[in-house]
Design a protein around this motif. Structure first.
Motif, PDB file in Angstrom:
ATOM      1  N   THR A  56      39.731 -71.354  -9.981  1.00 26.02           N
ATOM      2  CA  THR A  56      38.906 -71.123  -9.015  1.00 26.02           C
ATOM      3  C   THR A  56      38.977 -71.800  -7.661  1.00 26.02           C
ATOM      4  O   THR A  56      38.474 -71.360  -6.494  1.00 26.02           O
ATOM      5  CB  THR A  56      37.302 -71.240  -9.297  1.00 26.02           C
ATOM      6  OG1 THR A  56      37.147 -72.577  -9.623  1.00 26.02           O
ATOM      7  CG2 THR A  56      36.943 -70.225 -10.444  1.00 26.02           C
ATOM      8  N   LYS A 102      41.064 -65.357  -9.575  1.00 25.89           N
ATOM      9  CA  LYS A 102      39.699 -65.695  -9.258  1.00 25.89           C
ATOM     10  C   LYS A 102      39.586 -66.988  -8.312  1.00 25.89           C
ATOM     11  O   LYS A 102      38.343 -67.311  -8.235  1.00 25.89           O
ATOM     12  CB  LYS A 102      39.002 -65.983 -10.693  1.00 25.89           C
ATOM     13  CG  LYS A 102      39.287 -64.729 -11.666  1.00 25.89           C
ATOM     14  CD  LYS A 102      38.406 -64.972 -12.844  1.00 25.89           C
ATOM     15  CE  LYS A 102      38.434 -63.639 -13.911  1.00 25.89           C
ATOM     16  NZ  LYS A 102      37.602 -64.093 -14.916  1.00 25.89           N
ATOM     17  N   THR A 104      38.245 -68.581  -5.317  1.00 26.03           N
ATOM     18  CA  THR A 104      37.234 -68.446  -4.458  1.00 26.03           C
ATOM     19  C   THR A 104      37.085 -69.563  -3.223  1.00 26.03           C
ATOM     20  O   THR A 104      36.304 -69.264  -2.303  1.00 26.03           O
ATOM     21  CB  THR A 104      35.698 -68.438  -5.221  1.00 26.03           C
ATOM     22  OG1 THR A 104      35.465 -69.710  -5.748  1.00 26.03           O
ATOM     23  CG2 THR A 104      35.605 -67.359  -6.111  1.00 26.03           C
ATOM     24  N   GLU A 105      38.070 -70.481  -3.607  1.00 24.90           N
ATOM     25  CA  GLU A 105      38.071 -71.663  -2.617  1.00 24.90           C
ATOM     26  C   GLU A 105      39.545 -72.113  -2.183  1.00 24.90           C
ATOM     27  O   GLU A 105      40.178 -72.604  -3.174  1.00 24.90           O
ATOM     28  CB  GLU A 105      37.200 -72.764  -3.037  1.00 24.90           C
ATOM     29  CG  GLU A 105      37.284 -74.017  -2.235  1.00 24.90           C
ATOM     30  CD  GLU A 105      36.445 -75.245  -2.805  1.00 24.90           C
ATOM     31  OE1 GLU A 105      36.645 -76.342  -2.562  1.00 24.90           O
ATOM     32  OE2 GLU A 105      35.816 -74.896  -4.081  1.00 24.90           O
ATOM     33  N   SER A 125      38.849 -61.869  -4.193  1.00 26.77           N
ATOM     34  CA  SER A 125      37.840 -62.946  -4.824  1.00 26.77           C
ATOM     35  C   SER A 125      37.752 -64.003  -3.624  1.00 26.77           C
ATOM     36  O   SER A 125      36.717 -64.621  -3.753  1.00 26.77           O
ATOM     37  CB  SER A 125      38.406 -63.534  -6.120  1.00 26.77           C
ATOM     38  OG  SER A 125      38.189 -62.687  -7.100  1.00 26.77           O
ATOM     39  N   LEU A 126      38.706 -64.227  -2.818  1.00 24.61           N
ATOM     40  CA  LEU A 126      38.763 -65.202  -1.942  1.00 24.61           C
ATOM     41  C   LEU A 126      38.099 -64.432  -0.532  1.00 24.61           C
ATOM     42  O   LEU A 126      38.874 -63.767   0.009  1.00 24.61           O
ATOM     43  CB  LEU A 126      40.296 -65.870  -1.751  1.00 24.61           C
ATOM     44  CG  LEU A 126      40.222 -66.774  -0.608  1.00 24.61           C
ATOM     45  CD1 LEU A 126      39.594 -68.052  -1.059  1.00 24.61           C
ATOM     46  CD2 LEU A 126      41.726 -67.261  -0.470  1.00 24.61           C
TER      47      LEU A 126
END
Length: 335
Positions: A56, A102, A104-105, A125-126
């Motif tokens: 993630t 996935k 996100t960061e 997702s990002l």
């Protein structure tokens, strides 16, 4: 990087043998954070999962040359082949990165001074990039897979890149693709010495195009309304590429905007033919044929350009097109 086709889109399917063979990581509350990659290839494909957990996050400075705290956890692929020249992939070695699905960061300065990085592949997702994540990069292509809707981090990417950048946007729900060109832009501070003030000058149409977002979504209508800026401020080559991308992949392209793009292309068809022939853009040349854009003069100009640059494959295609469209009449002899 091989991606299989899924309708008009490219399916998110990574080949196990192509994934980065050694990944250093940390465990965080949301899943797995990648901290470093080791291998031999600057085209980096990152795993979507590690030890059953979703990846993630990408840590700050992960691909920067300055070594960071990579932690002690190491994942190796089942098909990993290790050689003596295996090394940490970072800095100028990085040319292309396929991010986990996935993520996100993206940490700050994650790709700091990866000056040869040309392409990023990611999903929706990002939604944001970390501060300075692309500092020192010259990214020219970004591919985003929209699996949930139309929001993404595209705005933060193009705002950080002053250079021309092509966005390939794949919308799964609509099974459609868009290709959006953002021209180059830059600001120049000029001092007015007598008045003791500094005036900022903006160059290039790219600044206008980078404002075509609302709530992390690309506003296609607003984007298409910017055509007059690229016509007024950019070279014909840039305008032709932008126009062709919208006509070939007309996602959310309105009737009036389509007519404006088509009108520009017809007015600059000779320049377009020469540009496409010289750069060997075979798909774009085929598009001109399929949509009946060619004129005898434009086709001759493209043929001349291909001959001058010794583009034999392109020349062969164009000569065939000329023969099919404008065959020479056979001479008739009267007795």
């Amino acid at each position: 990087m091989n991606k299989e086709k899924c309708g008009s889109n490219q399916e998110w399917k990574k080949q196990e043998e192509q994934i980065c063979p050694e990944v250093h990581y940390k465990i965080i509350p949301s899943g797995i954070m990648i901290t470093g990659c080791y291998g031999t290839d600057g085209q980096v494909i990152l795993p979507d999962e590690i030890e059953g957990g979703p990846v993630t996050a990408i840590a700050p400075y992960t691909f920067a040359e300055d070594r960071i705290d990579e932690g002690t956890l190491v994942w190796t692929g089942e098909n990993a082949e290790f050689t003596e020249d295996r090394r940490r992939i970072c800095g100028s070695q990085v040319t292309e990165v396929w991010l986990p699905a996935k993520v996100t960061e993206i940490g700050r300065y994650a790709f700091y001074r990866c000056r040869n990085l040309r392409k990023l592949i990611l999903t929706d997702s990002l939604l944001d990039m970390g501060g300075g994540a692309l500092n020192g990069c010259r990214l020219s292509n970004v591919e985003i897979h929209f699996r949930k809707g139309k929001k993404s981090c595209l705005k933060s990417i193009v705002e950080e890149m002053r250079y021309q950048i092509l966005a390939e946007l794949l919308y799964y729900e609509e099974n459609k693709e868009a290709r959006i060109l953002f021209p180059e832009h830059y600001e120049e501070a000029v001092e007015n010495t007598p008045a003791r003030i500094v005036v900022t000058h903006h160059h290039g149409a790219g600044g206008y195009y980078r404002q075509c977002f609302y709530n992390r979504e690309l506003d296609y209508k607003k984007y298409d309304e910017m055509l007059y800026h690229v016509v007024a401020e950019e070279e014909v080559q840039t305008a032709v590429k932008l126009v062709l991308n919208r006509l070939r992949f007309p996602f959310l392209l309105g009737k009036e905007a389509k007519a404006a793009y088509a009108s520009y292309l017809r007015e600059h068809l000779m320049e377009a033919g020469r540009i496409l022939a010289e750069s060997e853009e075979i798909e774009e040349l085929k598009f001109l044929s399929e949509k009946e854009y060619w004129t005898p003069e434009a086709l001759d100009e493209a043929i001349l350009a291909a001959a001058e640059k010794k583009k034999t494959e392109i020349l062969s295609y164009l000569m065939d097109e000329k023969y099919k469209r404008y065959p020479k009449e056979k001479k008739k002899f009267e007795l």
